[in-house]
Design a protein around this motif. Structure first.
Motif, PDB file in Angstrom:
ATOM      1  N   LYS A   1      60.272  62.788  74.890  1.00  0.00           N
ATOM      2  CA  LYS A   1      60.292  62.467  73.462  1.00  0.00           C
ATOM      3  C   LYS A   1      59.865  63.702  72.686  1.00  0.00           C
ATOM      4  CE  LYS A   1      60.413  59.840  69.805  1.00  0.00           C
ATOM      5  NZ  LYS A   1      61.611  59.110  69.385  1.00  0.00           N
TER       6      LYS A   1
ATOM      7  N   GLY B   1      60.197  66.806  66.180  1.00  0.00           N
ATOM      8  CA  GLY B   1      60.372  68.111  65.542  1.00  0.00           C
ATOM      9  C   GLY B   1      60.065  69.222  66.534  1.00  0.00           C
TER      10      GLY B   1
ATOM     11  N   ARG C   1      53.756  53.695  72.793  1.00  0.00           N
ATOM     12  CA  ARG C   1      54.700  53.219  71.782  1.00  0.00           C
ATOM     13  C   ARG C   1      56.104  53.073  72.359  1.00  0.00           C
ATOM     14  NH1 ARG C   1      52.837  56.363  66.247  1.00  0.00           N
ATOM     15  NH2 ARG C   1      51.074  55.019  65.798  1.00  0.00           N
TER      16      ARG C   1
ATOM     17  N   THR D   1      56.029  49.882  74.407  1.00  0.00           N
ATOM     18  CA  THR D   1      55.982  48.652  73.626  1.00  0.00           C
ATOM     19  C   THR D   1      57.171  48.553  72.670  1.00  0.00           C
ATOM     20  OG1 THR D   1      54.542  49.848  72.122  1.00  0.00           O
ATOM     21  CG2 THR D   1      53.491  48.352  73.651  1.00  0.00           C
TER      22      THR D   1
ATOM     23  N   ILE E   1      58.066  50.297  70.263  1.00  0.00           N
ATOM     24  CA  ILE E   1      57.866  50.658  68.865  1.00  0.00           C
ATOM     25  C   ILE E   1      58.765  51.835  68.507  1.00  0.00           C
ATOM     26  CG2 ILE E   1      56.191  51.604  67.231  1.00  0.00           C
ATOM     27  CD1 ILE E   1      54.063  49.965  68.607  1.00  0.00           C
TER      28      ILE E   1
ATOM     29  N   ASP F   1      63.776  59.815  73.767  1.00  0.00           N
ATOM     30  CA  ASP F   1      64.960  60.645  73.579  1.00  0.00           C
ATOM     31  C   ASP F   1      65.846  60.588  74.817  1.00  0.00           C
ATOM     32  OD1 ASP F   1      63.970  61.345  71.178  1.00  0.00           O
ATOM     33  OD2 ASP F   1      63.210  63.307  71.782  1.00  0.00           O
TER      34      ASP F   1
ATOM     35  N   TYR G   1      49.777  44.083  73.377  1.00  0.00           N
ATOM     36  CA  TYR G   1      49.386  45.463  73.078  1.00  0.00           C
ATOM     37  C   TYR G   1      48.258  45.487  72.057  1.00  0.00           C
ATOM     38  CZ  TYR G   1      49.762  50.068  70.827  1.00  0.00           C
ATOM     39  OH  TYR G   1      49.495  51.282  70.266  1.00  0.00           O
TER      40      TYR G   1
ATOM     41  N   PRO H   1      46.379  48.139  69.925  1.00  0.00           N
ATOM     42  CA  PRO H   1      46.367  49.552  69.554  1.00  0.00           C
ATOM     43  C   PRO H   1      44.950  50.089  69.371  1.00  0.00           C
ATOM     44  CG  PRO H   1      47.338  48.223  67.808  1.00  0.00           C
ATOM     45  CD  PRO H   1      46.850  47.289  68.848  1.00  0.00           C
TER      46      PRO H   1
ATOM     47  N   GLU I   1      43.776  51.907  66.841  1.00  0.00           N
ATOM     48  CA  GLU I   1      43.311  51.617  65.498  1.00  0.00           C
ATOM     49  C   GLU I   1      43.484  50.130  65.260  1.00  0.00           C
ATOM     50  OE1 GLU I   1      42.016  53.680  63.427  1.00  0.00           O
ATOM     51  OE2 GLU I   1      42.446  55.610  64.374  1.00  0.00           O
TER      52      GLU I   1
ATOM     53  N   ARG J   1      46.681  49.380  59.439  1.00  0.00           N
ATOM     54  CA  ARG J   1      47.162  49.638  60.795  1.00  0.00           C
ATOM     55  C   ARG J   1      47.612  48.397  61.539  1.00  0.00           C
ATOM     56  NH1 ARG J   1      46.003  55.392  62.449  1.00  0.00           N
ATOM     57  NH2 ARG J   1      44.880  56.119  60.641  1.00  0.00           N
TER      58      ARG J   1
ATOM     59  N   GLU K   1      51.221  48.433  63.588  1.00  0.00           N
ATOM     60  CA  GLU K   1      51.504  48.737  64.985  1.00  0.00           C
ATOM     61  C   GLU K   1      51.600  47.454  65.816  1.00  0.00           C
ATOM     62  OE1 GLU K   1      49.890  52.209  67.888  1.00  0.00           O
ATOM     63  OE2 GLU K   1      49.291  52.233  65.793  1.00  0.00           O
ATOM     64  N   VAL K   2      50.697  46.514  65.502  1.00  0.00           N
ATOM     65  CA  VAL K   2      50.759  45.228  66.192  1.00  0.00           C
ATOM     66  C   VAL K   2      52.061  44.521  65.845  1.00  0.00           C
ATOM     67  CG1 VAL K   2      49.681  42.974  66.407  1.00  0.00           C
ATOM     68  CG2 VAL K   2      48.261  44.996  66.198  1.00  0.00           C
TER      69      VAL K   2
ATOM     70  N   ILE L   1      54.914  45.792  64.758  1.00  0.00           N
ATOM     71  CA  ILE L   1      56.133  46.445  65.235  1.00  0.00           C
ATOM     72  C   ILE L   1      56.310  46.266  66.745  1.00  0.00           C
ATOM     73  CG2 ILE L   1      57.314  48.674  65.392  1.00  0.00           C
ATOM     74  CD1 ILE L   1      57.215  47.507  62.652  1.00  0.00           C
ATOM     75  N   SER L   2      55.205  45.984  67.451  1.00  0.00           N
ATOM     76  CA  SER L   2      55.371  45.717  68.878  1.00  0.00           C
ATOM     77  C   SER L   2      55.823  44.279  69.102  1.00  0.00           C
ATOM     78  CB  SER L   2      54.075  46.002  69.642  1.00  0.00           C
ATOM     79  OG  SER L   2      53.081  45.098  69.250  1.00  0.00           O
TER      80      SER L   2
ATOM     81  N   LEU M   1      54.593  54.710  60.919  1.00  0.00           N
ATOM     82  CA  LEU M   1      53.769  55.127  62.055  1.00  0.00           C
ATOM     83  C   LEU M   1      53.218  56.535  61.897  1.00  0.00           C
ATOM     84  CD1 LEU M   1      55.982  53.639  64.878  1.00  0.00           C
ATOM     85  CD2 LEU M   1      53.791  52.784  64.064  1.00  0.00           C
TER      86      LEU M   1
ATOM     87  N   ARG N   1      66.283  63.981  57.844  1.00  0.00           N
ATOM     88  CA  ARG N   1      66.462  63.912  59.279  1.00  0.00           C
ATOM     89  C   ARG N   1      66.198  62.512  59.817  1.00  0.00           C
ATOM     90  NH1 ARG N   1      62.954  67.706  61.335  1.00  0.00           N
ATOM     91  NH2 ARG N   1      62.017  65.902  62.333  1.00  0.00           N
TER      92      ARG N   1
ATOM     93  N   TYR O   1      68.829  60.284  61.821  1.00  0.00           N
ATOM     94  CA  TYR O   1      68.419  60.090  63.208  1.00  0.00           C
ATOM     95  C   TYR O   1      69.053  58.835  63.793  1.00  0.00           C
ATOM     96  CZ  TYR O   1      65.123  60.441  67.057  1.00  0.00           C
ATOM     97  OH  TYR O   1      64.546  60.583  68.273  1.00  0.00           O
TER      98      TYR O   1
END
Lengths: 298, 435
Positions: free
Chosen positions: A8, A11, A44, A47, A49, A53, A74, A76, A78, B212, B215-216, B218-219, B416, B429, B433
């Motif tokens: 992955k 940039g 990520r 899971t 998220i 690549d 999951y 996280p 944070e 935050r 994140e939970v 999106i999983s 994220l 980009r 993507y």
């Protein structure tokens, strides 16, 4: 769960570079690495998220995507929740998003409330809870749908010893029920006592992978610990060199092809009063530092 | 779909249950009503009661008609102006002002003075001028042996009946005044709604990002589901609010004559009594009638379609903006500025277009999806050809599909990302993507 050359890029930054390893079913698995090594990126990807690549991830032999999200729990690093919601409502909402029916979700929430000493929390607002209490709620949210794979990112950070112990107990309980558990942390000594197997990544690459005991054996450096009855100098010998000497504690390095038996024999021949003698295995931390140093020297 | 539905209902229920929602819904219209009525109330109250002593050396004025708060008293004491002025300044003076009319002609009245202890309000001054002008006019008419009716026929009031020819050369009653009034209301309503609900979406996304929890989430669900769920949930909040306002409006209209029946007729009588009032009341009545005669059903559905279309378009962009913001308030301003600017420009165009509905600007602004949500509702009271409406709606649908596609891409990456300033090139980009 198998990772096959997963890469992955963000940039300029190559976050993961051809990462391959496997997590055995039912394992207590440690995902280690210093800050910024790519742990979170890896999680990520696991899971769903973000996407990788290149490379693929297989779960029980099939592509991960084909499973949906349901089997993973999951937590996280944070910890975050809707601060204005009530504990019960939030858990109900998250549980139903995971596909539980309303009645099932309620039953399980109450089960966990009882288990974790949280009776009467249903109508408390998240923002009224302390950090440790919020973490409990977060833990329930993670396991409420009975995932078969649990991913915990720095689960103990910010927890007081009592709550950390409670959490650890619950994790072991789940482990005993056959759930695969993945720990992600940069605190290696924490993992050493909990995990059976680890993968150690640094700068997006796998440094180490395998069972903790094997790794230690593979990286031992022929260092032995010796304790004598009373302080005194050891007789010089071509068999070993003294690394440290502290009163009656010594660390010895076995030189060349010498064996432990030869060393002990030599000591006894010189009338050294041996009280304790044992092999010193490196900690994961030491192994890591050693490997990173080695990598930069090359 | 089930998950999206859960998200929608959470977004909706948590907001509708808040006390601030109830407060906004009930107090919002009251607040607006207050803003409309306040100037009238203020001018009425601020003056208090004013008694004006009239010194008439021309013998033309006679007894001037009083009005609420302004009373005239003809001076018969025969004191000199100097004494009267001194009296006015005395603390115990009964009078607030002194009106001096020198010997002059009714055709060219000159040298009229108004002395006062404090500056008089503009309404008081205008009333006094009006009253004197009316009296002079009356005297001049009498001198010429003319009646008031003669004057009206000399100076007739012009009213143009607008007719719009539709395709089959059928005449249709039109009313520019009514259309303009309605157009402003429509335009501003969409404008305010887009801003309020758009930034509500943005704040919601920011809350998820900074706390935050994203994140939970999106999983568990796809980012696009989360974004769309939030947008639809908040849109439903907006519709609920509109619906309640609609019900309140109808309720007030039905209840007003019952509660205020006597006062209303009194007010209408008063308006009719004051000079020239007849024409104004007639105009007002015609405007009200004009509004009533408009295709209100059509206007309503156009409003709803464009509100929803515009909302989806802008809300998705606001969601994208919310996903870029890390924490600081200054960043919010920076990223949301282009969007607020677009909405502002749209309302400027809308006000220009209301003045000149038939221009090329009006046409293009009503087709381009970024401005059409505000411009088209403002244009619709003037009558818009069916094909233009259809084209505009089609463009709007394309617009919000496009914007939510772009926004979804930005959102997915943005939520994220923490603690990093994002450049435009980078955004591009993200959009390009592939999955």
């Amino acid at each position: 769960m198998q990772f096959q050359s997963v890469s992955k890029r963000f940039g300029e930054l190559q976050a993961l570079d051809q990462v391959s390893f496997a997590i055995p079913r039912g394992a207590m698995f440690g995902l280690l690495g210093p800050n910024g090594a790519g742990k979170t990126t890896l999680i990520r990807i696991m899971t769903n998220i973000i996407g990788a690549d290149s490379g693929s991830i297989l779960y029980e032999g099939k592509a991960l995507d084909s499973y949906g999200f349901g089997f993973i729990g999951y937590m996280p690093e944070e910890k975050g929740m809707y601060k204005k919601m009530k504990v019960g409502e939030l858990l109900l909402y998250l549980a139903r998003l995971k596909g539980l029916s309303k009645a099932d979700a309620k039953d399980r929430i109450h089960y966990w409330f009882q288990r974790l000493d949280m009776d009467g929390w249903w109508s408390k607002k998240i923002q009224e809870l302390s950090k440790g209490m919020q973490q409990k709620v977060q833990f329930i949210a993670t396991v409420i749908h009975e995932p078969s794979l649990l991913i915990l990112d720095e689960p103990f950070s910010g927890l007081d010893p009592v709550n950390a112990e409670v959490l650890k107990k619950e994790i072991f309980h789940l482990h005993s029920k056959g759930i695969t558990i993945v720990f992600s942390t940069h605190r290696m000594e924490q993992v050493e006592e909990i995990c059976e197997e680890i993968v150690l990544i640094n700068k997006g690459k796998v440094l180490l992978n395998g069972a903790v005991a094997d790794l230690k054996n593979n990286h031992k450096k022929n260092i032995y610990y010796l304790k004598t009855d009373e302080p005194g100098s050891l007789p010089p010998s071509p068999l070993f060199s003294v690394l440290t000497a502290n009163d009656n504690h010594y660390q010895l390095h076995l030189e060349g092809d010498a064996t432990v038996n030869q060393l002990l024999q030599s000591l006894l021949n010189h009338q050294v009063p041996v009280r304790e003698f044992s092999e010193v295995l490196p900690s994961l931390n030491e192994i890591f530092i050693q490997l990173v140093k080695g990598a930069t020297h090359e | 779909m089930n998950k999206t539905w859960l998200i929608i209902s959470r977004e909706y229920i948590t907001r509708v249950r808040k006390k601030s929602f109830l407060l906004m819904t009930v107090l919002g219209p009251l607040f607006f009503a207050l803003i409309m009525v306040l100037p009238i109330i203020l001018t009425q109250w601020s003056g208090g009661e004013q008694t004006i002593l009239v010194v008439d050396e021309s013998d033309l004025l006679g007894a001037l008609p009083d009005t609420t708060g302004i009373y005239f008293q003809l001076d018969k004491s025969g004191k000199t102006m100097e004494t009267l002025k001194a009296d006015l300044y005395a603390a115990n003076s009964r009078y607030d002002a002194l009106l001096y009319m020198p010997p002059t002609s009714s055709e060219q009245p000159r040298g009229i003075m108004l002395y006062s202890k404090e500056q008089l309000g503009i309404t008081t001054r205008m009333y006094i001028e009006q009253v004197i002008a009316d009296r002079m006019e009356q005297i001049n008419l009498e001198n010429r042996n003319l009646s008031y009716e003669d004057l009206l026929s000399i100076r007739p009031k012009i009213f143009i009946q607008d007719k719009v020819l539709s395709e089959n050369t059928q005449e249709q009653d039109a009313n520019i005044l009514a259309a303009t009034g309605l157009a402003y209301v429509m335009g501003f309503l969409t404008y305010i709604a887009l801003l309020i609900y758009g930034s509500m979406v943005m704040r919601g996304v920011m809350e998820e990002k900074t706390s935050r929890i994203v994140e939970v989430m999106i999983s568990t669900v796809k980012p696009f589901q989360l974004m769309v769920g939030k947008i639809i949930g908040i849109g439903a909040v907006g519709l609920t609010q509109f619906f309640i306002w609609g019900v309140l409006l109808v309720g007030v209209q039905l209840a007003l004559p019952l509660v205020l029946g006597d006062q209303l007729t009194a007010m209408q009588d008063q308006a009719a009594m004051s000079g020239g009032g007849n024409a104004e009341t007639a105009e007002l009545a015609r405007t009200m009638e004009g509004i009533a005669n408009m295709p209100l059903g059509r206007i309503l559905w156009v409003f709803l379609v464009f509100f929803l279309g515009g909302y989806f378009l802008y809300a998705s962009l606001f969601a994208a903006v919310g996903s870029l913001v890390s924490d600081e308030e200054s960043e919010v301003q920076m990223y949301s500025f282009p969007l607020t600017m677009l909405i502002l420009v749209s309302i400027f165009i809308a006000t220009a277009v209301i003045q000149q509905p038939g221009t090329r600007l009006a046409f293009w602004a009503s087709i381009i999806p970024l401005s059409s949500p505000i411009v088209m509702p403002a244009l619709i009271p003037f009558g818009v050809p069916g094909w233009q409406l259809a084209l505009s709606i089609a463009m709007l649908i394309l617009g919000f599909l496009g914007s939510s596609w772009i926004a979804g891409k930005i959102y997915r990456t943005g939520i994220l990302m923490y603690g990093k300033k994002i450049r435009w090139r980078e955004l591009w980009r993200w959009v390009m993507y592939k999955n």
